[in-house]
Design a protein around this motif. Structure first.
Motif, PDB file in Angstrom:
ATOM      1  N   UNK B  53       0.788  -1.228   0.000  1.00  0.00           N
ATOM      2  CA  UNK B  53       0.000   0.000   0.000  1.00  0.00           C
ATOM      3  C   UNK B  53       0.826   1.286   0.000  1.00  0.00           C
ATOM      4  N   UNK B  54       0.321   2.259  -0.746  1.00  0.00           N
ATOM      5  CA  UNK B  54       0.929   3.594  -0.808  1.00  0.00           C
ATOM      6  C   UNK B  54      -0.146   4.592  -0.414  1.00  0.00           C
ATOM      7  N   UNK B  55       0.259   5.676   0.222  1.00  0.00           N
ATOM      8  CA  UNK B  55      -0.773   6.609   0.686  1.00  0.00           C
ATOM      9  C   UNK B  55      -1.154   7.673  -0.336  1.00  0.00           C
ATOM     10  N   UNK B  56      -0.568   7.631  -1.532  1.00  0.00           N
ATOM     11  CA  UNK B  56      -0.996   8.540  -2.596  1.00  0.00           C
ATOM     12  C   UNK B  56      -1.214   7.749  -3.881  1.00  0.00           C
ATOM     13  N   UNK B  57      -2.164   6.828  -3.863  1.00  0.00           N
ATOM     14  CA  UNK B  57      -2.330   5.942  -5.019  1.00  0.00           C
ATOM     15  C   UNK B  57      -3.151   6.593  -6.130  1.00  0.00           C
ATOM     16  N   UNK B  58      -2.466   7.132  -7.144  1.00  0.00           N
ATOM     17  CA  UNK B  58      -3.161   7.976  -8.126  1.00  0.00           C
ATOM     18  C   UNK B  58      -4.019   7.198  -9.122  1.00  0.00           C
ATOM     19  N   UNK B  60      -5.920   4.424  -8.153  1.00  0.00           N
ATOM     20  CA  UNK B  60      -6.871   3.580  -7.446  1.00  0.00           C
ATOM     21  C   UNK B  60      -8.125   4.329  -7.027  1.00  0.00           C
ATOM     22  N   UNK B  65      -8.251   2.436  -2.157  1.00  0.00           N
ATOM     23  CA  UNK B  65      -7.687   3.496  -1.305  1.00  0.00           C
ATOM     24  C   UNK B  65      -7.996   3.217   0.169  1.00  0.00           C
ATOM     25  N   UNK B 103       5.757   3.030  -7.764  1.00  0.00           N
ATOM     26  CA  UNK B 103       7.205   2.977  -7.902  1.00  0.00           C
ATOM     27  C   UNK B 103       7.977   3.622  -6.745  1.00  0.00           C
ATOM     28  N   UNK B 104       7.421   4.654  -6.133  1.00  0.00           N
ATOM     29  CA  UNK B 104       8.214   5.324  -5.091  1.00  0.00           C
ATOM     30  C   UNK B 104       8.627   4.388  -3.959  1.00  0.00           C
ATOM     31  N   UNK B 129       2.372   0.240 -11.097  1.00  0.00           N
ATOM     32  CA  UNK B 129       1.313   1.018 -11.736  1.00  0.00           C
ATOM     33  C   UNK B 129       1.819   2.252 -12.470  1.00  0.00           C
ATOM     34  N   UNK B 130       2.791   2.945 -11.862  1.00  0.00           N
ATOM     35  CA  UNK B 130       3.204   4.221 -12.443  1.00  0.00           C
ATOM     36  C   UNK B 130       4.608   4.161 -13.049  1.00  0.00           C
ATOM     37  N   UNK B 181     -10.568   4.249 -16.455  1.00  0.00           N
ATOM     38  CA  UNK B 181     -11.085   4.303 -15.094  1.00  0.00           C
ATOM     39  C   UNK B 181      -9.963   4.061 -14.094  1.00  0.00           C
ATOM     40  N   UNK B 182     -10.226   4.442 -12.862  1.00  0.00           N
ATOM     41  CA  UNK B 182      -9.367   3.973 -11.788  1.00  0.00           C
ATOM     42  C   UNK B 182      -9.894   2.597 -11.401  1.00  0.00           C
TER      43      UNK B 182
END
Lengths: 409, 266
Positions: B53-58, B60, B65, B103-104, B129-130, B181-182
């Motif tokens: 999990x990432x806290x800025x999932x662009x 999703x 989220x 990726x981050x 994803x990114x 879509x997300x």
């Protein structure tokens, strides 16, 4: 890592979109590859198109109202006793801030691409307000994504957006500020990129958005260069250009024409949001030595934890309250062309009080950060030093915060 | 030897059905719970995707989220994700597992270190994803060297020329995003249309396993069963949220959903 001369900074990236081979890029989901590529091609074409440039210049002059004035702040200069303090009053631009340049250009691009819908993010509400104005002007349907916290603290700008017929989409995820607004706006674009154009409100995001925004705000320094020559006959020997930095769009616009000058002649100083004095949180990725990370499609210095989760930020100024920063500012930092520092919430408020006491100027909390630095360094500098602050936003939007913190106005 | 991912597709093909891929977020709702869920659903799923999990999932939508924020709040760290995968693999040796994320997280962990760790705990595949094509080419090569499948994404906006290049450089599996879509969006394109586009992609190279994801639920899964594989994520994450809300057993509820999904494509 080196800056090139004679090439606009926005174009000094490599094929993959990186400045200094590590800042920027386009870290985007596959779905956005095509729309980003289309936009990239369109912009490449338009910026060389004489008719488009003529149109841009027409609207900059007749709609935005360029040039904005360049004035000496005599009372403040006399009070501080040192360097001369000048202001480029960009807040005179239509709508009250520099965000109108980027918004107007994006609306023109959107029209030229035949899209009818435009969406954007906003923190302080200026990017949103200006996009809603430009959308109305050019007959586009507009949606603005804004953090729920920001909607509360920047109400005057929200009222303006609604008046212009834009829909404000409140964002409740995360910290409910700019970072979440940008994420949600990108998500919306992923889902609607076939008929919708996205405007990123600052020199952040995937490479192409950094370029378009920088290209738009560069108008500020083009004007300033002419104004400096007419005021001083030639460019003075000792200049300091001070600008606040959130995403970094006004700072890049203020500096772009002067980057090729020697830094001994023209020093570039960026002031980030240091947050409340007593808080550990801030929005100052450049001056507080953060590590490089990826946010919203670009690599930049970034407020994040060891794992790569984005940190909460805190600033009195919604427009600077962002954990990342433009890759071009990271590049200017690493090449040592610009110097970055920060001002705390309290510094910015004090600067606001001082500027408004001595001058007929009403800078918003964002440029008040820049004024804080000017006030700090001016007394130590010689009288022939010219400090110029970009007063890039008007404090009308900060009415409620100023009332709360200063108890009047 | 064929990869476990390839084998999973072959097994499904033998039963003339698409492979069922599930997506859950590591650490949702807790480390322990998410392992239990993963183990339990893997009795029915052919391949398990596990999100870090990432806290800025662009990319999703709301459901994933929510799962991601919940997992982070409950303290999941990237090393926990690896130990989860490791535990899972110890009891389910032949079940392929794919890690998925932004990726981050990989960049901060260090690419090589991250991939070595994946190899050690026997992760079978990765979706980032990114990190799109062609920027991901070097990374994909690094994966391949370690025997990890790098899974390329393709979408309705992917151009023909680009599609050709992506397929050429892809490994065993590709992921087709059903619509603009997300994750977790309502299926806004008809299944017929999705399958039309899908078969055009499939025609380019029949040996590649191509799965469809985004908008797949109990309602829609049957209509897409011609695909090599189908991914269900948000519907599962939503069930975890619902179970927590209703104070019910998430393991049982999620397993039941996956069981039903499987029955619909048999």
């Amino acid at each position: 890592m080196k800056l090139k001369r004679g090439i606009p900074l926005i174009d000094q990236h490599d094929q993959e979109g990186f400045w200094g081979s590590k800042f920027g890029g386009s870290f985007i989901p596959e779905t956005l590859k095509k729309p980003v590529e289309d936009l990239t091609n369109e912009f490449k074409k338009l910026r060389k198109d004489k008719r488009f440039l003529k149109k841009r210049n027409f609207y900059f002059k007749n709609y935005i109202g360029t040039p904005t004035s360049f004035v000496k702040l005599n009372n403040l200069t006399n009070h501080l006793g040192g360097a001369q303090i000048w202001a480029k009053v960009v807040s005179e631009a239509n709508g009250g801030a520099h965000k109108i340049y980027n918004a107007t250009v994006h609306a023109l691009i959107c029209k030229s691409m035949g899209k009818k819908y435009i969406v954007g993010d906003t923190g302080a509400g200026y990017a949103g307000k200006m996009l809603s104005m430009a959308a109305k002007k050019f007959g586009l349907k507009c949606k603005i994504f804004m953090g729920a916290k920001d909607i509360k603290r920047q109400k005057p700008n929200c009222d303006a957006m609604k008046k212009n017929g834009a829909e404000i989409v409140p964002v409740y995820s995360g910290s409910q500020t700019l970072v979440d607004a940008v994420s949600e706006c990108m998500r919306y674009w992923v889902s609607n990129c076939d008929n919708t154009h996205m405007c990123v409100g600052s020199t952040v995001g995937p490479n192409i958005f950094v370029k378009i925004c920088g290209w738009s705000t560069a108008q500020i320094s083009r004007e300033l260069k002419v104004q400096l020559k007419s005021q001083f006959k030639k460019i003075p020997k000792k200049i300091k250009l001070i600008n606040c930095v959130g995403g970094g769009s006004s700072a890049y616009g203020f500096w772009s024409e002067f980057i090729d000058y020697d830094k001994k002649q023209i020093e570039l100083i960026g002031v980030e949001a240091g947050g409340p004095k007593k808080s550990k949180l801030h929005a100052a990725p450049l001056s507080k030595n953060t590590k490089i990370g990826i946010l919203h499609g670009a690599a930049s210095y970034l407020c994040q934890n060891n794992e790569g989760q984005i940190n909460d930020t805190e600033s009195i100024s919604a427009g600077l309250d962002y954990p990342g920063v433009s890759p071009i500012h990271c590049f200017l930092k690493d090449t040592k062309r610009a110097r970055y520092t920060y001002a705390t919430d309290e510094d910015a408020l004090n600067a606001y009080v001082m500027v408004t006491k001595y001058e007929n100027l009403n800078p918003s909390l964002e440029p008040s950060h820049a004024f804080a630095e000017a006030i700090k360094i001016a007394p130590k500098l010689s009288k022939d030093t010219i400090i110029i602050v970009n007063s890039c936003g008007d404090a009308k939007k900060d009415r409620d915060i100023l009332k709360e913190r200063l108890g009047k106005k | 030897m064929a990869s476990l991912i390839n084998q999973a597709f072959q097994n499904a093909k033998k039963e003339s059905r698409p492979a069922l891929l599930t997506y859950t977020v590591a650490g949702d709702s807790t480390k322990k719970k998410s392992l239990e869920i993963l183990k339990s659903i893997s009795d029915y799923a052919d391949i398990c995707e596990l999100g870090f999990p990432h806290n800025t999932p662009i990319a999703d939508g709301g459901q994933i989220q929510t799962s991601a924020y919940r997992a982070i709040k409950n303290g999941i760290k990237i090393n926990d994700v690896f130990s989860l995968a490791n535990d899972f693999k110890k009891s389910k040796k032949t079940k392929p597992i794919i890690l998925m994320g932004y990726y981050n997280m990989i960049f901060q962990y260090n690419e090589n270190k991250f991939l070595d760790k994946c190899k050690n705990v026997k992760v079978d595949g990765l979706i980032v994803v990114d990190l799109p094509y062609p920027e991901n080419k070097k990374f994909a090569t690094k994966c391949k060297k370690r025997g990890i499948n790098f899974i390329q994404l393709v979408s309705p906006t992917t151009s023909k020329i680009r599609l050709k290049k992506i397929i050429k450089d892809s490994h065993d599996m590709l992921y087709y995003i059903s619509m603009l879509s997300t994750t977790g969006g309502k299926l806004k394109v008809s299944p017929k249309k999705i399958l039309e586009r899908y078969s055009k992609i499939k025609k380019q190279n029949k040996s590649k396993n191509i799965v469809i994801g985004f908008g797949i639920t109990e309602k829609t899964i049957k209509s897409l069963k011609k695909a090599d594989g189908l991914v269900v994520g948000s519907a599962i994450c939503k069930e975890i949220s619902n179970s927590i809300k209703k104070r019910q057993n998430a393991v049982t509820n999620v397993t039941n959903i996956v069981k039903r999904l499987k029955n619909k494509i048999k």
